[in-house]
Motif scaffolding. Structure first.
Motif, PDB file in Angstrom:
ATOM      1  N   GLN A 127      12.268   1.018   1.101  1.00 46.75           N
ATOM      2  CA  GLN A 127      12.852   0.965   2.437  1.00 46.75           C
ATOM      3  C   GLN A 127      11.842   1.434   3.480  1.00 46.75           C
ATOM      4  O   GLN A 127      11.009   2.284   3.224  1.00 46.75           O
ATOM      5  CB  GLN A 127      14.114   1.827   2.512  1.00 46.75           C
ATOM      6  N   HIS A 128      11.963   0.868   4.673  1.00 48.50           N
ATOM      7  CA  HIS A 128      11.135   1.228   5.828  1.00 48.50           C
ATOM      8  C   HIS A 128       9.657   0.983   5.569  1.00 48.50           C
ATOM      9  O   HIS A 128       8.817   1.872   5.750  1.00 48.50           O
ATOM     10  CB  HIS A 128      11.362   2.684   6.238  1.00 48.50           C
ATOM     11  N   LEU A 129       9.337  -0.222   5.139  1.00 47.58           N
ATOM     12  CA  LEU A 129       7.944  -0.618   4.958  1.00 47.58           C
ATOM     13  C   LEU A 129       7.433  -1.259   6.232  1.00 47.58           C
ATOM     14  O   LEU A 129       8.153  -2.015   6.907  1.00 47.58           O
ATOM     15  CB  LEU A 129       7.811  -1.616   3.803  1.00 47.58           C
ATOM     16  N   GLN A 130       6.189  -0.970   6.557  1.00 39.44           N
ATOM     17  CA  GLN A 130       5.584  -1.533   7.758  1.00 39.44           C
ATOM     18  C   GLN A 130       4.716  -2.733   7.396  1.00 39.44           C
ATOM     19  O   GLN A 130       3.805  -2.617   6.569  1.00 39.44           O
ATOM     20  CB  GLN A 130       4.728  -0.478   8.466  1.00 39.44           C
ATOM     21  N   ASP A 149       8.534   7.809   6.748  1.00 46.47           N
ATOM     22  CA  ASP A 149       9.951   7.881   6.390  1.00 46.47           C
ATOM     23  C   ASP A 149      10.349   6.789   5.402  1.00 46.47           C
ATOM     24  O   ASP A 149      11.518   6.414   5.306  1.00 46.47           O
ATOM     25  CB  ASP A 149      10.839   7.821   7.627  1.00 46.47           C
ATOM     26  N   SER A 150       9.382   6.268   4.658  1.00 44.90           N
ATOM     27  CA  SER A 150       9.693   5.274   3.626  1.00 44.90           C
ATOM     28  C   SER A 150      10.397   5.935   2.439  1.00 44.90           C
ATOM     29  O   SER A 150      10.185   7.111   2.147  1.00 44.90           O
ATOM     30  CB  SER A 150       8.415   4.589   3.131  1.00 44.90           C
ATOM     31  N   LEU A 151      11.225   5.154   1.776  1.00 45.75           N
ATOM     32  CA  LEU A 151      11.917   5.612   0.581  1.00 45.75           C
ATOM     33  C   LEU A 151      11.612   4.646  -0.563  1.00 45.75           C
ATOM     34  O   LEU A 151      11.574   3.433  -0.350  1.00 45.75           O
ATOM     35  CB  LEU A 151      13.433   5.668   0.802  1.00 45.75           C
ATOM     36  N   ILE A 152      11.391   5.184  -1.758  1.00 40.51           N
ATOM     37  CA  ILE A 152      11.147   4.367  -2.940  1.00 40.51           C
ATOM     38  C   ILE A 152      12.159   4.768  -4.010  1.00 40.51           C
ATOM     39  O   ILE A 152      12.242   5.938  -4.381  1.00 40.51           O
ATOM     40  CB  ILE A 152       9.715   4.530  -3.475  1.00 40.51           C
ATOM     41  N   TYR A 179       0.867  -1.181   0.000  1.00 43.36           N
ATOM     42  CA  TYR A 179       0.000   0.000   0.000  1.00 43.36           C
ATOM     43  C   TYR A 179       0.906   1.234   0.000  1.00 43.36           C
ATOM     44  O   TYR A 179       1.571   1.524   1.000  1.00 43.36           O
ATOM     45  CB  TYR A 179      -0.914   0.000   1.217  1.00 43.36           C
ATOM     46  N   ILE A 180       0.925   1.943  -1.118  1.00 47.96           N
ATOM     47  CA  ILE A 180       1.765   3.127  -1.237  1.00 47.96           C
ATOM     48  C   ILE A 180       0.889   4.354  -1.015  1.00 47.96           C
ATOM     49  O   ILE A 180      -0.042   4.607  -1.779  1.00 47.96           O
ATOM     50  CB  ILE A 180       2.457   3.157  -2.609  1.00 47.96           C
ATOM     51  N   LYS A 181       1.203   5.110   0.057  1.00 52.43           N
ATOM     52  CA  LYS A 181       0.327   6.189   0.512  1.00 52.43           C
ATOM     53  C   LYS A 181       0.968   7.557   0.354  1.00 52.43           C
ATOM     54  O   LYS A 181       2.190   7.694   0.346  1.00 52.43           O
ATOM     55  CB  LYS A 181      -0.040   5.971   1.994  1.00 52.43           C
ATOM     56  N   LYS A 182       0.104   8.550   0.257  1.00 51.55           N
ATOM     57  CA  LYS A 182       0.558   9.939   0.282  1.00 51.55           C
ATOM     58  C   LYS A 182       0.759  10.355   1.727  1.00 51.55           C
ATOM     59  O   LYS A 182      -0.109  10.171   2.572  1.00 51.55           O
ATOM     60  CB  LYS A 182      -0.469  10.849  -0.387  1.00 51.55           C
TER      61      LYS A 182
END
Length: 292
Positions: free
Chosen positions: A214-217, A231-234, A189-192
């Motif tokens: 990175q930093h996926l929950q 703080d996720s990075l794509i 799930y990629i969120k704004k």
């Protein structure tokens, strides 16, 4: 570090904010200005290598005799001021900010401080009914992440949905294949987020695109579903990398040709031009034999 007269002016300003009937946003703006004045006034006389606001704040934070809890709360208050999140700017937050700045002003001007960490003789807490100072109020607004519970993935994109939740938090669902642990299909799930829009990556996706996340929950109760966090990075991996030297090699006295880039990669793995000619002749000979 802070002259008592300046400390008194700051305390007076805090009291004006406390008793003001202005809008919460206006009181917050005034609180921001007093915070800026306090940090600068407390460090103006210090010999610092860097004199930007953050360097001044870190210096003051390291020199004040604060408990670990209060130190974290003061650092979180700086983040609260910097982010200006309307959802977090409440009347209670302003009252807690007043108490915290009053405490810091008392410390840097030499006022007495109780063991609990609240100011003594100059305390404003007695004039703020039903609002006791909380040593971790702002720390709770910015909880520390448990990065050991988060996951990093490298995935091969398969499909993705349209954007959903436009009225709340926009997001889309990415279906991909895990290339890190080879667990099979994963759902992400990629969120704004509040300060950046991770869903913008959707416009760049194509089938078989490779992403580093990175930093996926992990989603509760699942083993293959994840969601992005603040703080996720794509990272979108390129098909291939071309450096400046490789681009320059495509130009010579005879003109330019992009095929030189691929030819140079082929030559690098061969001992010489004779081997290259032999490889080409052998390749076409094989093709002629297959054609017969």
């Amino acid at each position: 570090m802070l002259h008592p007269d300046k400390a008194e002016k700051l305390l007076t300003g805090l009291e004006i904010i406390r008793t003001s009937s202005a809008e919460t946003s206006d009181r917050f703006t005034a609180l921001c200005k007093l915070f800026d004045q306090l940090i600068k006034a407390a460090t103006n006389a210090e010999e610092l290598a860097f004199r930007n606001f953050y360097a001044r704040f870190r210096y003051l934070l390291s020199t004040l005799k604060l408990t670990g809890e209060t130190q974290k709360n003061f650092d979180a208050f700086r983040r609260f001021i910097k982010e200006r999140d309307e959802k977090k700017v409440t009347s209670l937050a302003i009252q807690q900010g007043i108490l915290l700045l009053q405490q810091i002003a008392g410390l840097v001007s030499g006022a007495t401080v109780r063991e609990t960490g609240t100011p003594g003789q100059q305390s404003l807490s007695s004039s703020i009914p039903n609002v006791p100072p909380s040593p971790d109020y702002f720390s709770n607004l910015f909880p520390r992440r448990n990065y050991t519970a988060l996951r990093d993935l490298k995935v091969l994109c398969s499909s993705w949905t349209e954007l959903s939740g436009e009225n709340e938090t926009p997001y889309f669902i990415l279906h991909a294949y895990d290339l890190t642990e080879l667990y099979g299909e994963v759902i992400i799930y990629i969120k704004k987020q509040a300060f950046y829009d991770l869903t913008a990556i959707r416009k760049l996706l194509t089938k078989d695109t490779i992403l580093q996340l990175q930093h996926l929950q992990p989603q509760p109760g699942t083993t293959n579903q994840f969601s992005t966090t603040f703080d996720s990075l794509i990272i979108l991996e390129p098909d291939f990398l071309v450096d400046a030297t490789a681009i320059g090699e495509c130009f010579n006295s005879s003109g330019s040709n992009s095929d030189l880039f691929f030819l140079s990669r082929l030559i690098d793995n061969l001992p010489g031009s004779a081997a290259l000619k032999g490889s080409l002749i052998g390749y076409y000979l094989d093709e002629m034999v297959r054609g017969q």
